[in-house]
Structure formats: C-alpha cells, structure tokens
Design a protein around this motif. Structure first.
Motif, PDB file in Angstrom:
ATOM      1  N   ASN A 237       1.844   4.320   4.458  1.00  0.00           N
ATOM      2  CA  ASN A 237       2.339   3.459   3.392  1.00  0.00           C
ATOM      3  C   ASN A 237       2.824   2.167   4.034  1.00  0.00           C
ATOM      4  OD1 ASN A 237       2.454   5.591   1.023  1.00  0.00           O
ATOM      5  ND2 ASN A 237       3.306   6.567   2.837  1.00  0.00           N
ATOM      6  N   LEU A 238       2.303   1.033   3.576  1.00  0.00           N
ATOM      7  CA  LEU A 238       2.586  -0.248   4.224  1.00  0.00           C
ATOM      8  C   LEU A 238       3.386  -1.161   3.303  1.00  0.00           C
ATOM      9  CD1 LEU A 238      -0.843  -0.759   5.959  1.00  0.00           C
ATOM     10  CD2 LEU A 238       1.345  -1.028   7.120  1.00  0.00           C
TER      11      LEU A 238
ATOM     12  N   ASP B  30       2.977 -23.945  10.581  1.00  0.00           N
ATOM     13  CA  ASP B  30       3.702 -23.999   9.319  1.00  0.00           C
ATOM     14  C   ASP B  30       2.807 -24.353   8.127  1.00  0.00           C
ATOM     15  OD1 ASP B  30       6.178 -23.402   8.193  1.00  0.00           O
ATOM     16  OD2 ASP B  30       6.674 -25.523   7.926  1.00  0.00           O
ATOM     17  N   ARG B  31       1.539 -24.022   8.243  1.00  0.00           N
ATOM     18  CA  ARG B  31       0.619 -24.217   7.117  1.00  0.00           C
ATOM     19  C   ARG B  31       0.556 -22.932   6.295  1.00  0.00           C
ATOM     20  NH1 ARG B  31      -4.189 -26.564  10.849  1.00  0.00           N
ATOM     21  NH2 ARG B  31      -3.722 -24.538  11.778  1.00  0.00           N
ATOM     22  N   TRP B  32       0.559 -23.107   4.974  1.00  0.00           N
ATOM     23  CA  TRP B  32       0.572 -21.960   4.065  1.00  0.00           C
ATOM     24  C   TRP B  32      -0.697 -21.136   4.218  1.00  0.00           C
ATOM     25  CZ3 TRP B  32      -2.493 -20.356  -0.041  1.00  0.00           C
ATOM     26  CH2 TRP B  32      -1.942 -19.370  -0.884  1.00  0.00           C
ATOM     27  N   LEU B  33      -0.538 -19.818   4.308  1.00  0.00           N
ATOM     28  CA  LEU B  33      -1.676 -18.912   4.387  1.00  0.00           C
ATOM     29  C   LEU B  33      -1.827 -18.087   3.115  1.00  0.00           C
ATOM     30  CD1 LEU B  33      -1.253 -17.523   8.037  1.00  0.00           C
ATOM     31  CD2 LEU B  33      -2.931 -19.206   7.240  1.00  0.00           C
ATOM     32  N   ALA B  34      -0.720 -17.520   2.648  1.00  0.00           N
ATOM     33  CA  ALA B  34      -0.783 -16.652   1.475  1.00  0.00           C
ATOM     34  C   ALA B  34       0.629 -16.329   1.017  1.00  0.00           C
ATOM     35  CB  ALA B  34      -1.533 -15.360   1.803  1.00  0.00           C
ATOM     36  N   ASN B  35       0.734 -15.750  -0.153  1.00  0.00           N
ATOM     37  CA  ASN B  35       1.984 -15.164  -0.624  1.00  0.00           C
ATOM     38  C   ASN B  35       1.896 -13.658  -0.409  1.00  0.00           C
ATOM     39  OD1 ASN B  35       3.087 -17.583  -1.480  1.00  0.00           O
ATOM     40  ND2 ASN B  35       2.303 -17.379  -3.560  1.00  0.00           N
ATOM     41  N   ALA B  36       2.860 -13.112   0.300  1.00  0.00           N
ATOM     42  CA  ALA B  36       2.900 -11.672   0.547  1.00  0.00           C
ATOM     43  C   ALA B  36       3.965 -11.051  -0.340  1.00  0.00           C
ATOM     44  CB  ALA B  36       3.217 -11.391   2.013  1.00  0.00           C
ATOM     45  N   PRO B  37       3.766  -9.817  -0.769  1.00  0.00           N
ATOM     46  CA  PRO B  37       4.796  -9.161  -1.582  1.00  0.00           C
ATOM     47  C   PRO B  37       6.071  -8.940  -0.780  1.00  0.00           C
ATOM     48  CG  PRO B  37       3.044  -7.617  -1.001  1.00  0.00           C
ATOM     49  CD  PRO B  37       2.588  -8.968  -0.567  1.00  0.00           C
ATOM     50  N   LEU B  38       7.189  -9.242  -1.386  1.00  0.00           N
ATOM     51  CA  LEU B  38       8.492  -9.046  -0.752  1.00  0.00           C
ATOM     52  C   LEU B  38       9.048  -7.715  -1.249  1.00  0.00           C
ATOM     53  CD1 LEU B  38      10.699 -10.272   1.074  1.00  0.00           C
ATOM     54  CD2 LEU B  38      11.629 -11.398  -0.960  1.00  0.00           C
ATOM     55  N   ALA B  39       8.790  -6.670  -0.489  1.00  0.00           N
ATOM     56  CA  ALA B  39       9.143  -5.316  -0.919  1.00  0.00           C
ATOM     57  C   ALA B  39      10.654  -5.148  -1.018  1.00  0.00           C
ATOM     58  CB  ALA B  39       8.561  -4.293   0.047  1.00  0.00           C
TER      59      ALA B  39
ATOM     60  N   ALA C  26      10.677   0.895  -0.857  1.00  0.00           N
ATOM     61  CA  ALA C  26      10.839   1.744   0.329  1.00  0.00           C
ATOM     62  C   ALA C  26      11.043   3.194  -0.079  1.00  0.00           C
ATOM     63  CB  ALA C  26      12.007   1.246   1.179  1.00  0.00           C
ATOM     64  N   ARG C  27      11.865   3.425  -1.106  1.00  0.00           N
ATOM     65  CA  ARG C  27      12.100   4.797  -1.567  1.00  0.00           C
ATOM     66  C   ARG C  27      10.821   5.406  -2.150  1.00  0.00           C
ATOM     67  NH1 ARG C  27      17.009   2.390  -3.403  1.00  0.00           N
ATOM     68  NH2 ARG C  27      16.222   2.306  -5.547  1.00  0.00           N
ATOM     69  N   ASP C  28      10.069   4.603  -2.896  1.00  0.00           N
ATOM     70  CA  ASP C  28       8.802   5.089  -3.447  1.00  0.00           C
ATOM     71  C   ASP C  28       7.828   5.462  -2.326  1.00  0.00           C
ATOM     72  OD1 ASP C  28       9.766   4.657  -5.992  1.00  0.00           O
ATOM     73  OD2 ASP C  28       8.679   2.771  -6.295  1.00  0.00           O
ATOM     74  N   ALA C  29       7.837   4.683  -1.261  1.00  0.00           N
ATOM     75  CA  ALA C  29       6.945   4.958  -0.139  1.00  0.00           C
ATOM     76  C   ALA C  29       7.321   6.264   0.552  1.00  0.00           C
ATOM     77  CB  ALA C  29       6.983   3.801   0.851  1.00  0.00           C
TER      78      ALA C  29
ATOM     79  N   TYR D 293       0.868  -1.180   0.000  1.00  0.00           N
ATOM     80  CA  TYR D 293       0.000   0.000   0.000  1.00  0.00           C
ATOM     81  C   TYR D 293       0.902   1.227   0.000  1.00  0.00           C
ATOM     82  CZ  TYR D 293      -3.726   3.229   1.439  1.00  0.00           C
ATOM     83  OH  TYR D 293      -4.637   4.265   1.504  1.00  0.00           O
ATOM     84  N   VAL D 294       0.983   1.895  -1.135  1.00  0.00           N
ATOM     85  CA  VAL D 294       1.903   3.024  -1.299  1.00  0.00           C
ATOM     86  C   VAL D 294       1.174   4.156  -2.022  1.00  0.00           C
ATOM     87  CG1 VAL D 294       4.070   3.838  -2.317  1.00  0.00           C
ATOM     88  CG2 VAL D 294       3.929   1.520  -1.370  1.00  0.00           C
ATOM     89  N   GLY D 295       1.131   5.318  -1.406  1.00  0.00           N
ATOM     90  CA  GLY D 295       0.524   6.474  -2.045  1.00  0.00           C
ATOM     91  C   GLY D 295      -0.958   6.319  -2.319  1.00  0.00           C
ATOM     92  N   GLY D 296      -1.640   5.530  -1.492  1.00  0.00           N
ATOM     93  CA  GLY D 296      -3.064   5.319  -1.682  1.00  0.00           C
ATOM     94  C   GLY D 296      -3.407   4.281  -2.731  1.00  0.00           C
ATOM     95  N   LYS D 297      -2.391   3.612  -3.291  1.00  0.00           N
ATOM     96  CA  LYS D 297      -2.611   2.578  -4.297  1.00  0.00           C
ATOM     97  C   LYS D 297      -2.067   1.247  -3.800  1.00  0.00           C
ATOM     98  CE  LYS D 297      -2.397   5.947  -8.052  1.00  0.00           C
ATOM     99  NZ  LYS D 297      -1.730   6.355  -9.323  1.00  0.00           N
ATOM    100  N   PHE D 298      -2.377   0.180  -4.539  1.00  0.00           N
ATOM    101  CA  PHE D 298      -1.998  -1.169  -4.133  1.00  0.00           C
ATOM    102  C   PHE D 298      -1.100  -1.814  -5.199  1.00  0.00           C
ATOM    103  CE2 PHE D 298      -5.855  -0.303  -1.780  1.00  0.00           C
ATOM    104  CZ  PHE D 298      -5.571  -0.811  -0.527  1.00  0.00           C
ATOM    105  N   PRO D 299       0.174  -1.432  -5.220  1.00  0.00           N
ATOM    106  CA  PRO D 299       1.083  -2.027  -6.196  1.00  0.00           C
ATOM    107  C   PRO D 299       1.657  -3.361  -5.703  1.00  0.00           C
ATOM    108  CG  PRO D 299       2.263  -0.411  -4.904  1.00  0.00           C
ATOM    109  CD  PRO D 299       0.830  -0.392  -4.406  1.00  0.00           C
ATOM    110  N   ARG D 300       2.065  -4.179  -6.633  1.00  0.00           N
ATOM    111  CA  ARG D 300       2.917  -5.310  -6.281  1.00  0.00           C
ATOM    112  C   ARG D 300       4.330  -4.764  -6.083  1.00  0.00           C
ATOM    113  NH1 ARG D 300      -0.896  -7.433  -9.816  1.00  0.00           N
ATOM    114  NH2 ARG D 300      -1.797  -9.439  -9.170  1.00  0.00           N
TER     115      ARG D 300
END
Length: 286
Positions: free
Chosen positions: A208-209, A35-44, A49-52, A14-21
C-alpha cells in the motif's frame, strides 16, 4: 505547432489494490530539482494511513500463506513489467533526483535487478534463518522463520526509486505486507510503481503506497496497534527518535535509519529484519 492539449497524469494513492484519492481531497505540488512543476501528488492523511493498515492486515493471511515459490514468481513478474516501462521510470527518476539520464537509467536498472535478486531469495531464506537445533533429549528441534505481519515503511528520501525498492522487496518476499510512505519531495516514481504492482499478480493490500508528509503519516503508523514493525529508513534523527518511542507501545520491531549506499549490494540484513522464529519440538521415534 500542434494545437493538441497535453493529457496530464493524475497520480493517486494505492491502497488495497485500488487507486483512491486522499480521503481529505488534499494534493501538493511536486517539483523537479530546478523547482519546475511536475505534478500534483495526493497528500495522504492519517485516515488514509489507517485504511492502508486495514488493507495490509486483510491481505496478510493470503500472502503469508502463499508458497515461497509463488511469492518469488510474483516478484519476478514485477521486474519483468518494470523492464517494459523502463523509459518512463528513467524519466521520473531523472526529474525527481535531478540527475543525468545515464545516472537515472543506472538506478532504474539496479532497481529492476534488485527485484530479481530478492525474488530468488523467496524459497531460500529459510535455509539461512532456520535449521535443526541440537538438544539433550529424544526430540527433533527445528526452527523456521515466519513473517512478522504488517510492516510500516518510511521510504528513503534521497533515493526515490532504488531506495524504495530496496526497502519494500525484502519485506514482502518473506510474507509480510507493507504500508509505504513514499519520499516526501519525490513521490512520483513510487506512485508509478503502484501501477506496475497492480498489474503484476501481486494481491491487493500486500503493498500500500501513500504520498505526503513523512512525519504526518509516520506518527499514526508508529503508534498503530495493528502494525507489527516499522522501517525508519526515511526518517531523520529527530523524527526517528519520536517514532521509535511511539512504536514501543506495542513492542514493534524497529529498523533504525542509518547511512546507506542504496547502490551497493544489499545483503540479507533487511531480508531478515522482519521475521519471527518459530521453534517446534517433536518426539523422536525409537
């Protein structure tokens, strides 16, 4: 038996009010306590970080210039919307932290209440952080708190949602904008919080998350010349020392990590940590 396929959720930054990968295209697996799979999270990446930081700086003027009353209203709106999605966050916190549904519910309720608590401070913090100063001369001398600017926040690792709210809300209610690095192993509650923030009247760029490796993202944020302060809540002792050294290059304010009971009453320490004091002298009419 249903032949319907489940629709898996795609989590994004979540950067600048948008949801980029992530600009790198990377993801990492998030698992529960068993250790059960929940989801794939973006690896920023560092670029994310600079864009944020750019987004946070762009939003700072409007957010810091808003009335304290308006900021309080927006934080309260966040609490309202979290209340409406309570069950989702209870499930995510339970999976993230391996706790019972009752304990997860208690944490989510406390996090919602904390948003409300900080919202109430928005137009009152100046009364405890500012005031009139006695001076020897025919002058009015008044001090008033002002936001520091862009704050980098390393969210607590052990409290994926209540701890996150406890470090984000006090930074933004006083007019700062933030770049937040979510808990590395339990980022999903933070990424879902972004969806709430995006629809709660909070201007884009105020929060920005990022999700990913805390050390990888913390290093460029600590050294960034346009970041004014950093909260090291989610850093271990070794990383905190490195980041504090990097932060000294542009004299950032640094809030050191420590043992914190996130379920305890928050107090005003974090509320006052990222404020500057402006003192004005004015001739006294005679």
């Amino acid at each position: 038996m249903s032949d319907r396929l489940s629709v898996l959720k795609t989590y994004k930054l979540y950067v600048g009010g948008k949801f980029p990968r992530s600009e790198s295209g990377r993801v990492y697996e998030v698992t529960d306590s068993k250790d059960r799979w929940l989801a794939n999270a973006p690896l920023a990446s560092r670029k994310d970080a600079r864009d944020a930081v750019v987004a946070a700086r762009k939003a700072f003027g409007g957010w810091s210039g808003a009335t304290a009353y308006n900021r309080g209203q927006i934080l309260y709106r966040v609490a309202e919307m979290l209340e409406g999605r309570r069950d989702q966050f209870v499930a995510e916190v339970g999976d993230a932290e391996g706790c019972s549904k009752a304990k997860a519910a208690a944490q989510v309720d406390a996090a919602i209440d904390r948003w409300v608590w900080y919202a109430g401070w928005s137009d009152k913090v100046a009364q405890i952080a500012g005031g009139a100063n006695p001076v020897a001369g025919p002058y009015f001398n008044m001090s008033a708190p002002e936001p520091t600017g862009v704050v980098a926040v390393l969210a607590p690792q052990e409290s994926s949602f209540l701890g996150l709210v406890s470090v984000v809300a006090p930074a933004i209610v006083t007019g700062n904008t933030v770049v937040v690095v979510a808990a590395q192993d339990a980022p999903l509650p933070a990424l879902s919080l972004a969806e709430v923030l995006a629809t709660s009247d909070l201007p884009g760029g105020v929060v920005n998350l990022l999700s990913g490796r805390t050390a990888e993202l913390g290093t460029p944020l600590a050294a960034h010349q346009d970041v004014n302060a950093i909260d090291l809540a989610g850093a271990d002792a070794g990383l905190a020392k490195e980041l504090e050294t990097a932060a000294a290059d542009n004299l950032k304010r640094v809030l050191r990590p420590g043992a914190v009971d996130w379920s305890a009453a928050p107090g005003t320490e974090r509320l006052l940590s990222f404020l500057e004091t402006k003192t004005v002298w004015h001739p006294m009419g005679i």
